[in-house]
Design a protein around this motif. Sequence first.
Motif, PDB file in Angstrom:
ATOM      1  N   GLN A  38       0.844  -1.193   0.000  1.00 43.39           N
ATOM      2  CA  GLN A  38       0.000   0.000   0.000  1.00 43.39           C
ATOM      3  C   GLN A  38       0.878   1.243   0.000  1.00 43.39           C
ATOM      4  O   GLN A  38       1.597   1.496   0.949  1.00 43.39           O
ATOM      5  CB  GLN A  38      -0.903  -0.030   1.233  1.00 43.39           C
ATOM      6  CG  GLN A  38      -2.135   0.801   1.129  1.00 43.39           C
ATOM      7  CD  GLN A  38      -3.098   0.314   0.077  1.00 43.39           C
ATOM      8  OE1 GLN A  38      -3.081  -0.823  -0.347  1.00 43.39           O
ATOM      9  NE2 GLN A  38      -3.947   1.191  -0.379  1.00 43.39           N
ATOM     10  N   GLN A  39       0.807   2.020  -1.070  1.00 42.61           N
ATOM     11  CA  GLN A  39       1.649   3.205  -1.229  1.00 42.61           C
ATOM     12  C   GLN A  39       0.849   4.469  -0.935  1.00 42.61           C
ATOM     13  O   GLN A  39      -0.342   4.541  -1.238  1.00 42.61           O
ATOM     14  CB  GLN A  39       2.196   3.291  -2.655  1.00 42.61           C
ATOM     15  CG  GLN A  39       2.876   2.052  -3.152  1.00 42.61           C
ATOM     16  CD  GLN A  39       4.103   1.679  -2.350  1.00 42.61           C
ATOM     17  OE1 GLN A  39       4.825   2.540  -1.871  1.00 42.61           O
ATOM     18  NE2 GLN A  39       4.345   0.397  -2.194  1.00 42.61           N
ATOM     19  N   PHE A  40       1.535   5.461  -0.376  1.00 46.66           N
ATOM     20  CA  PHE A  40       0.971   6.783  -0.175  1.00 46.66           C
ATOM     21  C   PHE A  40       1.913   7.786  -0.805  1.00 46.66           C
ATOM     22  O   PHE A  40       3.123   7.669  -0.673  1.00 46.66           O
ATOM     23  CB  PHE A  40       0.819   7.101   1.317  1.00 46.66           C
ATOM     24  CG  PHE A  40      -0.303   6.367   1.983  1.00 46.66           C
ATOM     25  CD1 PHE A  40      -1.543   6.959   2.124  1.00 46.66           C
ATOM     26  CD2 PHE A  40      -0.118   5.083   2.459  1.00 46.66           C
ATOM     27  CE1 PHE A  40      -2.584   6.277   2.731  1.00 46.66           C
ATOM     28  CE2 PHE A  40      -1.140   4.398   3.067  1.00 46.66           C
ATOM     29  CZ  PHE A  40      -2.387   4.986   3.209  1.00 46.66           C
ATOM     30  N   ALA A  41       1.341   8.780  -1.483  1.00 49.88           N
ATOM     31  CA  ALA A  41       2.166   9.814  -2.105  1.00 49.88           C
ATOM     32  C   ALA A  41       1.419  11.138  -2.062  1.00 49.88           C
ATOM     33  O   ALA A  41       0.188  11.181  -2.128  1.00 49.88           O
ATOM     34  CB  ALA A  41       2.499   9.450  -3.544  1.00 49.88           C
ATOM     35  N   LEU A  42       2.193  12.202  -1.957  1.00 49.89           N
ATOM     36  CA  LEU A  42       1.633  13.539  -2.001  1.00 49.89           C
ATOM     37  C   LEU A  42       2.002  14.149  -3.340  1.00 49.89           C
ATOM     38  O   LEU A  42       3.177  14.283  -3.659  1.00 49.89           O
ATOM     39  CB  LEU A  42       2.196  14.397  -0.855  1.00 49.89           C
ATOM     40  CG  LEU A  42       1.583  15.790  -0.753  1.00 49.89           C
ATOM     41  CD1 LEU A  42       0.171  15.692  -0.162  1.00 49.89           C
ATOM     42  CD2 LEU A  42       2.448  16.686   0.114  1.00 49.89           C
ATOM     43  N   LEU A  43       0.997  14.474  -4.136  1.00 47.28           N
ATOM     44  CA  LEU A  43       1.195  15.180  -5.404  1.00 47.28           C
ATOM     45  C   LEU A  43       0.915  16.652  -5.130  1.00 47.28           C
ATOM     46  O   LEU A  43      -0.185  17.003  -4.694  1.00 47.28           O
ATOM     47  CB  LEU A  43       0.255  14.651  -6.480  1.00 47.28           C
ATOM     48  CG  LEU A  43       0.300  15.370  -7.825  1.00 47.28           C
ATOM     49  CD1 LEU A  43       1.668  15.190  -8.491  1.00 47.28           C
ATOM     50  CD2 LEU A  43      -0.797  14.863  -8.743  1.00 47.28           C
ATOM     51  N   SER A  44       1.926  17.483  -5.359  1.00 49.18           N
ATOM     52  CA  SER A  44       1.737  18.902  -5.059  1.00 49.18           C
ATOM     53  C   SER A  44       2.599  19.756  -5.970  1.00 49.18           C
ATOM     54  O   SER A  44       3.495  19.260  -6.640  1.00 49.18           O
ATOM     55  CB  SER A  44       2.103  19.188  -3.595  1.00 49.18           C
ATOM     56  OG  SER A  44       3.482  19.008  -3.404  1.00 49.18           O
ATOM     57  N   ALA A 125       0.887   8.073   5.403  1.00 50.59           N
ATOM     58  CA  ALA A 125       0.408   9.305   4.773  1.00 50.59           C
ATOM     59  C   ALA A 125       1.220  10.507   5.252  1.00 50.59           C
ATOM     60  O   ALA A 125       1.590  11.377   4.460  1.00 50.59           O
ATOM     61  CB  ALA A 125      -1.079   9.506   5.079  1.00 50.59           C
ATOM     62  N   LYS A 126       1.530  10.547   6.529  1.00 52.74           N
ATOM     63  CA  LYS A 126       2.334  11.653   7.057  1.00 52.74           C
ATOM     64  C   LYS A 126       3.748  11.595   6.499  1.00 52.74           C
ATOM     65  O   LYS A 126       4.353  12.629   6.200  1.00 52.74           O
ATOM     66  CB  LYS A 126       2.363  11.601   8.583  1.00 52.74           C
ATOM     67  CG  LYS A 126       3.146  12.753   9.200  1.00 52.74           C
ATOM     68  CD  LYS A 126       3.080  12.725  10.712  1.00 52.74           C
ATOM     69  CE  LYS A 126       3.870  13.861  11.327  1.00 52.74           C
ATOM     70  NZ  LYS A 126       3.796  13.835  12.805  1.00 52.74           N
ATOM     71  N   ALA A 127       4.300  10.395   6.338  1.00 51.23           N
ATOM     72  CA  ALA A 127       5.645  10.252   5.796  1.00 51.23           C
ATOM     73  C   ALA A 127       5.719  10.824   4.380  1.00 51.23           C
ATOM     74  O   ALA A 127       6.690  11.495   4.029  1.00 51.23           O
ATOM     75  CB  ALA A 127       6.080   8.791   5.811  1.00 51.23           C
ATOM     76  N   ALA A 128       4.709  10.588   3.552  1.00 50.25           N
ATOM     77  CA  ALA A 128       4.686  11.150   2.195  1.00 50.25           C
ATOM     78  C   ALA A 128       4.683  12.679   2.268  1.00 50.25           C
ATOM     79  O   ALA A 128       5.385  13.354   1.509  1.00 50.25           O
ATOM     80  CB  ALA A 128       3.469  10.642   1.433  1.00 50.25           C
ATOM     81  N   TRP A 129       3.902  13.220   3.178  1.00 47.46           N
ATOM     82  CA  TRP A 129       3.834  14.668   3.376  1.00 47.46           C
ATOM     83  C   TRP A 129       5.199  15.210   3.817  1.00 47.46           C
ATOM     84  O   TRP A 129       5.660  16.233   3.330  1.00 47.46           O
ATOM     85  CB  TRP A 129       2.741  14.949   4.407  1.00 47.46           C
ATOM     86  CG  TRP A 129       2.418  16.375   4.643  1.00 47.46           C
ATOM     87  CD1 TRP A 129       1.623  17.183   3.875  1.00 47.46           C
ATOM     88  CD2 TRP A 129       2.861  17.177   5.741  1.00 47.46           C
ATOM     89  NE1 TRP A 129       1.553  18.429   4.431  1.00 47.46           N
ATOM     90  CE2 TRP A 129       2.299  18.454   5.582  1.00 47.46           C
ATOM     91  CE3 TRP A 129       3.672  16.929   6.841  1.00 47.46           C
ATOM     92  CZ2 TRP A 129       2.520  19.492   6.474  1.00 47.46           C
ATOM     93  CZ3 TRP A 129       3.900  17.956   7.734  1.00 47.46           C
ATOM     94  CH2 TRP A 129       3.332  19.217   7.551  1.00 47.46           C
ATOM     95  N   LEU A 130       5.866  14.486   4.736  1.00 50.62           N
ATOM     96  CA  LEU A 130       7.186  14.900   5.214  1.00 50.62           C
ATOM     97  C   LEU A 130       8.229  14.858   4.096  1.00 50.62           C
ATOM     98  O   LEU A 130       9.086  15.743   4.001  1.00 50.62           O
ATOM     99  CB  LEU A 130       7.641  14.005   6.365  1.00 50.62           C
ATOM    100  CG  LEU A 130       6.923  14.192   7.698  1.00 50.62           C
ATOM    101  CD1 LEU A 130       7.338  13.100   8.668  1.00 50.62           C
ATOM    102  CD2 LEU A 130       7.204  15.562   8.266  1.00 50.62           C
ATOM    103  N   ILE A 131       8.159  13.841   3.252  1.00 53.09           N
ATOM    104  CA  ILE A 131       9.110  13.717   2.137  1.00 53.09           C
ATOM    105  C   ILE A 131       8.982  14.918   1.208  1.00 53.09           C
ATOM    106  O   ILE A 131       9.980  15.466   0.740  1.00 53.09           O
ATOM    107  CB  ILE A 131       8.900  12.378   1.396  1.00 53.09           C
ATOM    108  CG1 ILE A 131       9.338  11.220   2.302  1.00 53.09           C
ATOM    109  CG2 ILE A 131       9.663  12.347   0.083  1.00 53.09           C
ATOM    110  CD1 ILE A 131       8.897   9.849   1.818  1.00 53.09           C
ATOM    111  N   ALA A 132       7.750  15.343   0.950  1.00 54.50           N
ATOM    112  CA  ALA A 132       7.543  16.532   0.108  1.00 54.50           C
ATOM    113  C   ALA A 132       8.152  17.768   0.763  1.00 54.50           C
ATOM    114  O   ALA A 132       8.783  18.596   0.088  1.00 54.50           O
ATOM    115  CB  ALA A 132       6.053  16.744  -0.145  1.00 54.50           C
ATOM    116  N   HIS A 133       7.995  17.907   2.063  1.00 52.80           N
ATOM    117  CA  HIS A 133       8.572  19.054   2.766  1.00 52.80           C
ATOM    118  C   HIS A 133      10.097  19.000   2.764  1.00 52.80           C
ATOM    119  O   HIS A 133      10.754  20.036   2.612  1.00 52.80           O
ATOM    120  CB  HIS A 133       8.036  19.137   4.200  1.00 52.80           C
ATOM    121  CG  HIS A 133       6.710  19.808   4.280  1.00 52.80           C
ATOM    122  ND1 HIS A 133       6.575  21.163   4.411  1.00 52.80           N
ATOM    123  CD2 HIS A 133       5.456  19.305   4.214  1.00 52.80           C
ATOM    124  CE1 HIS A 133       5.296  21.483   4.441  1.00 52.80           C
ATOM    125  NE2 HIS A 133       4.594  20.366   4.316  1.00 52.80           N
TER     126      HIS A 133
END
Length: 177
Positions: A38-44, A125-133
């Motif tokens: 199960q993958q989570f990613a933030l597209l921004s 989900a938070k980890a994906a958000w952190l990676i973007a930051h």
Amino acid sequence: MKKHNYRAKKVNDINWPQLRQQFTGQALVFAIDVAKEQQFALLSNTELSESVLIQWNQLEQTVGLINELKQLNALITVVMESTSTYGDAMRYQFRQAGFTIHQASAKRVHDAKEIYDGVPSLHDAKAAWLIAHLYQDGLTKPWHELGDKERELNAYRREYELHESQHKRNQNRLEAF
């Protein structure tokens, strides 16, 4: 610092035509928390002012997701953690699709879990958000792929380490006798 809500949309529930309109002409970041299935990613966008958190199953939905990302007709930088080999196939697919790949340190992601929102928890989900930051803050680096010769030498090195550790254990056993 404020607490953040990490609600992910399943990849099949995303309105891709609306995203194409929303992100027209912008450089984008696709920050992935690499997991087994199960993958989570933030597209921004690169300023992180507009984003959508996406959830998908790696085996069944990655190819479709990559096709949708390509249709955004934007410069997309994929940022992934360098954790084990779970992301290798996915990284290869993104590279073949023409995306730029950046590497985020798993330790940095773990260490940053409380910095941006003040909450000490860490989940996909938070980890994906952190990676973007971390990408936005310049704390990632371009992913360097090993060439054929480097991969061959790395394989020899790993084989040597395997045999060397076996040799040392057996040598210690002999000395004990």
